[in-house]
Each structure stands twice: as C-alpha cells, then as structure tokens.
Design a protein around this motif. Structure first.
Motif, PDB file in Angstrom:
ATOM      1  N   UNK A 210       0.826  -1.202   0.000  1.00  0.00           N
ATOM      2  CA  UNK A 210       0.000   0.000   0.000  1.00  0.00           C
ATOM      3  C   UNK A 210       0.865   1.258   0.000  1.00  0.00           C
ATOM      4  N   UNK A 211       0.266   2.343  -0.457  1.00  0.00           N
ATOM      5  CA  UNK A 211       0.966   3.598  -0.686  1.00  0.00           C
ATOM      6  C   UNK A 211       0.054   4.763  -0.290  1.00  0.00           C
ATOM      7  N   UNK A 212       0.611   5.959  -0.006  1.00  0.00           N
ATOM      8  CA  UNK A 212      -0.258   7.123   0.191  1.00  0.00           C
ATOM      9  C   UNK A 212      -1.034   7.392  -1.108  1.00  0.00           C
ATOM     10  N   UNK A 213      -2.370   7.446  -1.066  1.00  0.00           N
ATOM     11  CA  UNK A 213      -3.137   7.602  -2.306  1.00  0.00           C
ATOM     12  C   UNK A 213      -3.213   9.028  -2.816  1.00  0.00           C
ATOM     13  N   UNK A 214      -2.718  10.003  -2.031  1.00  0.00           N
ATOM     14  CA  UNK A 214      -2.767  11.382  -2.481  1.00  0.00           C
ATOM     15  C   UNK A 214      -4.194  11.821  -2.790  1.00  0.00           C
ATOM     16  N   UNK A 215      -4.334  12.631  -3.815  1.00  0.00           N
ATOM     17  CA  UNK A 215      -5.630  13.257  -4.109  1.00  0.00           C
ATOM     18  C   UNK A 215      -6.676  12.297  -4.652  1.00  0.00           C
ATOM     19  N   UNK A 216      -6.297  11.054  -4.954  1.00  0.00           N
ATOM     20  CA  UNK A 216      -7.329  10.088  -5.348  1.00  0.00           C
ATOM     21  C   UNK A 216      -8.224   9.733  -4.164  1.00  0.00           C
ATOM     22  N   UNK A 217      -7.817  10.155  -2.944  1.00  0.00           N
ATOM     23  CA  UNK A 217      -8.651   9.946  -1.756  1.00  0.00           C
ATOM     24  C   UNK A 217      -9.724  11.029  -1.633  1.00  0.00           C
ATOM     25  N   UNK A 218      -9.570  12.127  -2.352  1.00  0.00           N
ATOM     26  CA  UNK A 218     -10.505  13.253  -2.226  1.00  0.00           C
ATOM     27  C   UNK A 218     -11.961  12.903  -2.567  1.00  0.00           C
ATOM     28  N   UNK A 219     -12.231  12.039  -3.547  1.00  0.00           N
ATOM     29  CA  UNK A 219     -13.630  11.666  -3.781  1.00  0.00           C
ATOM     30  C   UNK A 219     -14.304  11.029  -2.565  1.00  0.00           C
ATOM     31  N   UNK A 340      -3.194   2.934   0.755  1.00  0.00           N
ATOM     32  CA  UNK A 340      -4.109   2.141  -0.063  1.00  0.00           C
ATOM     33  C   UNK A 340      -3.336   1.340  -1.094  1.00  0.00           C
ATOM     34  N   UNK A 341      -3.817   0.152  -1.384  1.00  0.00           N
ATOM     35  CA  UNK A 341      -3.282  -0.625  -2.487  1.00  0.00           C
ATOM     36  C   UNK A 341      -3.885  -0.099  -3.794  1.00  0.00           C
ATOM     37  N   UNK A 342      -3.213  -0.309  -4.924  1.00  0.00           N
ATOM     38  CA  UNK A 342      -3.842   0.013  -6.208  1.00  0.00           C
ATOM     39  C   UNK A 342      -5.181  -0.700  -6.399  1.00  0.00           C
ATOM     40  N   UNK A 343      -5.291  -1.941  -5.911  1.00  0.00           N
ATOM     41  CA  UNK A 343      -6.580  -2.630  -5.985  1.00  0.00           C
ATOM     42  C   UNK A 343      -7.643  -1.855  -5.229  1.00  0.00           C
ATOM     43  N   UNK A 344      -7.320  -1.362  -4.038  1.00  0.00           N
ATOM     44  CA  UNK A 344      -8.287  -0.612  -3.250  1.00  0.00           C
ATOM     45  C   UNK A 344      -8.755   0.644  -3.985  1.00  0.00           C
ATOM     46  N   UNK A 345      -7.832   1.351  -4.624  1.00  0.00           N
ATOM     47  CA  UNK A 345      -8.229   2.578  -5.309  1.00  0.00           C
ATOM     48  C   UNK A 345      -9.016   2.271  -6.589  1.00  0.00           C
ATOM     49  N   UNK A 346      -8.779   1.116  -7.188  1.00  0.00           N
ATOM     50  CA  UNK A 346      -9.635   0.694  -8.307  1.00  0.00           C
ATOM     51  C   UNK A 346     -11.043   0.410  -7.792  1.00  0.00           C
ATOM     52  N   UNK A 347     -11.138  -0.155  -6.590  1.00  0.00           N
ATOM     53  CA  UNK A 347     -12.442  -0.398  -5.969  1.00  0.00           C
ATOM     54  C   UNK A 347     -13.165   0.923  -5.702  1.00  0.00           C
ATOM     55  N   UNK A 348     -12.423   1.956  -5.280  1.00  0.00           N
ATOM     56  CA  UNK A 348     -13.031   3.275  -5.059  1.00  0.00           C
ATOM     57  C   UNK A 348     -13.667   3.785  -6.355  1.00  0.00           C
ATOM     58  N   UNK A 421      -9.807  10.913 -11.489  1.00  0.00           N
ATOM     59  CA  UNK A 421      -9.191  11.791 -10.474  1.00  0.00           C
ATOM     60  C   UNK A 421      -7.695  11.519 -10.414  1.00  0.00           C
ATOM     61  N   UNK A 422      -6.936  12.608 -10.458  1.00  0.00           N
ATOM     62  CA  UNK A 422      -5.483  12.512 -10.344  1.00  0.00           C
ATOM     63  C   UNK A 422      -5.061  12.459  -8.886  1.00  0.00           C
ATOM     64  N   UNK A 423      -3.843  12.003  -8.679  1.00  0.00           N
ATOM     65  CA  UNK A 423      -3.280  11.999  -7.331  1.00  0.00           C
ATOM     66  C   UNK A 423      -1.768  12.106  -7.392  1.00  0.00           C
ATOM     67  N   UNK A 424      -1.200  12.971  -6.559  1.00  0.00           N
ATOM     68  CA  UNK A 424       0.252  13.111  -6.462  1.00  0.00           C
ATOM     69  C   UNK A 424       0.596  13.097  -4.979  1.00  0.00           C
ATOM     70  N   UNK A 425       1.280  12.040  -4.537  1.00  0.00           N
ATOM     71  CA  UNK A 425       1.514  11.833  -3.107  1.00  0.00           C
ATOM     72  C   UNK A 425       3.007  11.899  -2.789  1.00  0.00           C
ATOM     73  N   UNK A 426       3.294  12.137  -1.526  1.00  0.00           N
ATOM     74  CA  UNK A 426       4.669  12.200  -1.060  1.00  0.00           C
ATOM     75  C   UNK A 426       5.418  10.926  -1.434  1.00  0.00           C
ATOM     76  N   UNK A 427       6.590  11.086  -2.021  1.00  0.00           N
ATOM     77  CA  UNK A 427       7.387   9.935  -2.432  1.00  0.00           C
ATOM     78  C   UNK A 427       8.724   9.921  -1.735  1.00  0.00           C
ATOM     79  N   UNK A 428       9.780   9.740  -2.514  1.00  0.00           N
ATOM     80  CA  UNK A 428      11.136   9.645  -1.980  1.00  0.00           C
ATOM     81  C   UNK A 428      11.990  10.755  -2.589  1.00  0.00           C
TER      82      UNK A 428
END
Length: 484
Positions: A210-219, A340-348, A421-428
């Motif tokens: 799982x990863x920070x989903x960034x703005x894809x969490x906004x919906x 969130x996993x990519x699968x989880x965000x596809x579920x969203x 929806x786009x998303x840009x999250x904190x990385x490395x």
C-alpha cells in the motif's frame, strides 16, 4: 494374578492404546497436513514434479501448464508461457519459498491427488476424480499485456475492474520476474537473487503493497461531506495559498504553491476539478474522521480483500484522527497515515461508477475438472452501499470535468466519456508517487481503473498523476473498452 501385576498390565495396555492412537492420528488422520506442510522438503520435491492443472485467462490464454517429461511420463515440469507479464497473478509452484498467487490460492484444486495417501485412496474408492483441476481467471490477457507494457521500466501497478461484478480484468505489477526461472532444483540461486534485489520484483504491487493515495482519496472525503450535508457541489470555501493546520505551525499548500482559483473563494466542484488541497484539508476537518470512515470502510479501508489470496490492508485510521484535526487535514488529501493498495483505489473508482455500491473484487472465473466441465463459478458478492446514488452521480459529474477541464485531461479518450481523479503523493527525495483512478464510459460504466507509478517514474521530480499516470490509464482503458 495379584493386584500390582494387574495394574501394571492395565497401564501397559493403556500406553499401547495411546501409542496406537498417536500413530493412527499422525499416519492416517493428519497425513495430508504433514504431507502439505511447506517445510516438508521431500513432499515439496515430489509435488514439484507432479502434474498440475492449467491456469488460463478469461479469453483462454494459458498462463501455467505442466509438461510431461519425454523419458518419464509420470514426471512433469511446470511452465509459464506468458512469463513475467502475469507473474504476480499466477505466482509460482517451486521448491524455493512458499507458492504465491493463483498457484498457492488454488493449490488443492490444481495439484494431482494421485499420491496414494490415505485420503486419496478413500477418495478413489468413493469414485472421485483424482486428476488435477484447472483454474480460469477473470483476467483479460490483452488488457493485462497493455497494462504491463504501459508501465514499462517504471515501478508501479495497474488494476482494472468491472464495477458491477468486482471481476479483476487486469492486475499488472512492475518490475516483475519470470516464474520459469524458479522451476528446477538448480535454480535456488535465482530465488536468492530475486529476494536480494532492491527493486523487489517478487512483490505484487497491485495487491500486496500500500501507498499514500494522495488526491485520489478526495472523492471519498467529498462523498462523506455531501452525504452528511456538510457541503454541496456549489458550497464555497476560502481560496488561500496555504491552509493553516489547527494547533500547529504547519500548513498545507496547493500544487505549484499558488491559489486554486481567484484567491478569494472556490466551490467544492471547482476544488475537485483542479484538485485543491487547501479546500479538502478544510473539508476533511469539517466533516470529521468518523463520518469519512462511514464511506471509506464499506469500500474496504481498514480491512483486506480475499481475491482469494489475501491482499494488503488499506488504512484510514479513524480513531487516531478523531482527536487530531491537523492530522485529519493532512489525511483529507490522502497523506499522513492514509494508505491504499492500487486494488483498493480501483475499488473506489468502481464503487462510484456502480452508483455508490461496492462489489468486492475477485480473480476466479471458474474451476473446471480434467474433462473441462465446470465444477464451480465465482458468485458475485452482494454489493455494499457506501454512499447514496445521488452522491455517486454528483461525484461522477465532478470527476468527468476533471478529464474535460481539469488535472486529468491526458486521460481523455476520443469518443468516450471518462470520469477520473489525479493523485500526487509524497514519495522519496522529492520524487512523488503518482496516481490516477477512473471509469468509463460515464453513461454506463463497464470498467474502472487505478494506476500507480512510484517515485515519479521516468519523469521524476516533475511527475504528477496528470502527466504520468493518466496517459497510462487512457491506453489501458481504451484497450479494455475495445475488447468489451
């Protein structure tokens, strides 16, 4: 016979019964358990060369098969014709490490049961077929290939779902590995090298990380606020350059460090279209963690999916956020401890497309016997309501405008209405993890997608969900819709 001798005889008799019972338990009743234990090297070696059933895609492409040895027809070699493209889905049946993916999830069905164990002999006497069964997945081979190829050398994942069934149409993960390289007793060094590889090719990024989903969490935040009556699409918010997090000296800024509109006010609809951080940090605090959780948890957050192998858990830590408004503001834009996993965000995305009802994802289409007859088919799970249909319609309208006039324009497909929806999250080291979620066609959605590219991919520091992940989503969705 005197009393002491009788007692000694009785004790010996009882000990003999205990010994007989233990031997029976170990050699008969628990035979399968010990035989199938992953540390039983002899059995693992034996099973490695046993015949196993086919693993195929929904369109009949063979992903795994057992090939008979030319010199010994009882000895088989497992092969994976599609190699690394499907490796995270098929997994591998090998001496090294535990089996993964479909090979592990359906091991009992795939393997031959002609092993002369007690349970197998009983099954044979009852007339049961001991030949291996085959597994058909819901995955579309062409969509999976396009998803994998679109990621290229970048680290990331693509997941495609059918919104009304939860069927997984594609789940690509890169970098990958060739499962054929793990077959055979001579390939232990290959497994050790894969384990030591810092790129971690054995990791299924689509479902197991799982990863920070960034703005894809906004919906999700918007859905909770609209359902609870906290805001409507035309509700206006202040439009500052930065949002002050309560009780701290920290602030949340927008992409590009500017305002989102005119610097005076902005509506929720506009905030979604341009992905305005300051608005959604404010909205999350106004809505509250518990209320946001009423949408997030029915979608799958704070739990894992069984597809049937267990996925990583996606997290929205409700209790920790209830008394921490600053953390809640950061979580409202998919940062802090939201994962969130990519699968989880596809579920969203699929849930919004399905009028607010979440259908749990799955990868099994059917099991067939050695003669090709269907044994069992996947039963579509009962949908779970996450938001009102009216709220889902509002989000769909907002997300379509993200494509036509906002941050997701590079996901546009000619002649097809897409919502995303786009998303840009904190990385490395300033290299963000970038996302895009979407579904199409808007008027009757048949496919939903999530794309993740780690550390900005080939673009690096300048990467956004709009310029890296959205074009990948467009290519994959176009292929999926063409096949549909």
């Amino acid at each position: 016979m005197n009393g002491p001798i009788r007692r000694v005889s009785l004790g010996i008799y009882l000990l003999f019964l205990v010994l007989l019972g233990s031997v029976t338990w170990i050699q008969v009743l628990s035979a399968d358990t010990y035989r199938d234990h992953p540390r039983n090297v002899r059995t693992n070696l034996n099973q490695t060369f046993k015949e196993r059933g086919l693993i195929v895609t929904s369109d009949g492409v063979v992903l795994a098969r057992s090939v008979a040895d030319e010199e010994d027809s009882r000895r088989f070699t497992r092969t994976y014709p599609e190699g690394e493209v499907f490796a995270n889905l098929t997994g591998y049946a090998s001496l090294f490490g535990e089996s993964t993916g479909a090979e592990a999830a359906f091991d009992g069905e795939l393997r031959s049961r002609q092993d002369a164990t007690f349970s197998d002999m009983i099954a044979a006497l009852l007339g049961r077929d001991l030949r291996p069964h085959s597994v058909q997945l819901t995955v579309d081979a062409n969509v999976q290939r396009v998803a994998y190829e679109s990621l290229g050398s970048q680290h990331g994942a693509v997941v495609v779902l059918q919104p009304d069934t939860g069927n997984i149409i594609a789940a690509a993960s890169t970098p990958s590995y060739d499962p054929n390289s793990l077959i055979g007793v001579e390939n232990e060094t290959v497994y050790d090298e894969l384990l030591a590889d810092p790129d971690n090719p054995l990791l299924d990024r689509a479902t197991r990380e799982n990863f920070p989903p960034g703005s894809t969490f906004k919906p999700i935040v918007a859905a909770a606020a609209i359902d609870a009556g906290v805001a409507e699409p035309d509700t206006t918010f202040p439009d500052p350059q930065e949002f002050d997090l309560p009780g701290t000296d920290a602030t949340i800024g927008n992409f590009g460090d500017g305002v989102c509109a005119d610097g005076d006010s902005i509506t929720l609809r506009q905030a979604m279209i341009v992905s305005c951080n300051t608005v959604f940090a404010d909205l999350a605090i106004q809505t509250g963690a518990e209320t946001i959780g009423l949408v997030a948890e029915p979608m799958g957050f704070n739990d894992s999916f069984s597809i049937p192998w267990q996925t990583a858990e996606s997290n929205f830590p409700i209790e920790a956020l209830e008394e921490d408004d600053a953390a809640l503001g950061q979580s409202g834009i998919g940062e802090r401890n939201v994962r969130a996993t990519p699968l989880q965000m596809a579920v969203v995305a699929a849930t919004i497309a399905n009028d607010g009802e979440m259908v749990a994802p799955g990868v099994l289409r059917q099991l067939t016997d050695a003669d090709g007859e269907t044994i069992t088919e996947r039963q579509v799970p009962a949908p779970e309501r996450t938001m009102s249909p009216e709220t889902a319609d509002i989000l769909t309208d907002m997300m379509e405008q993200v494509i036509t006039a906002g941050s997701g324009q590079q996901a546009a497909i000619p002649g097809i209405r897409v919502a995303g929806k786009t998303g840009t999250a904190t990385g490395v080291e300033d290299r963000p993890s970038v996302w895009f979620i979407a579904f199409a066609p808007v008027e009757d959605p048949t496919h939903a997608i999530a794309v993740l590219v780690e550390e900005g991919g080939e673009v690096g520091e300048g990467a956004t969900g709009g310029n890296v992940a959205a074009p990948i989503a467009a290519r994959v969705l176009e292929e999926a819709l063409a096949g549909n």
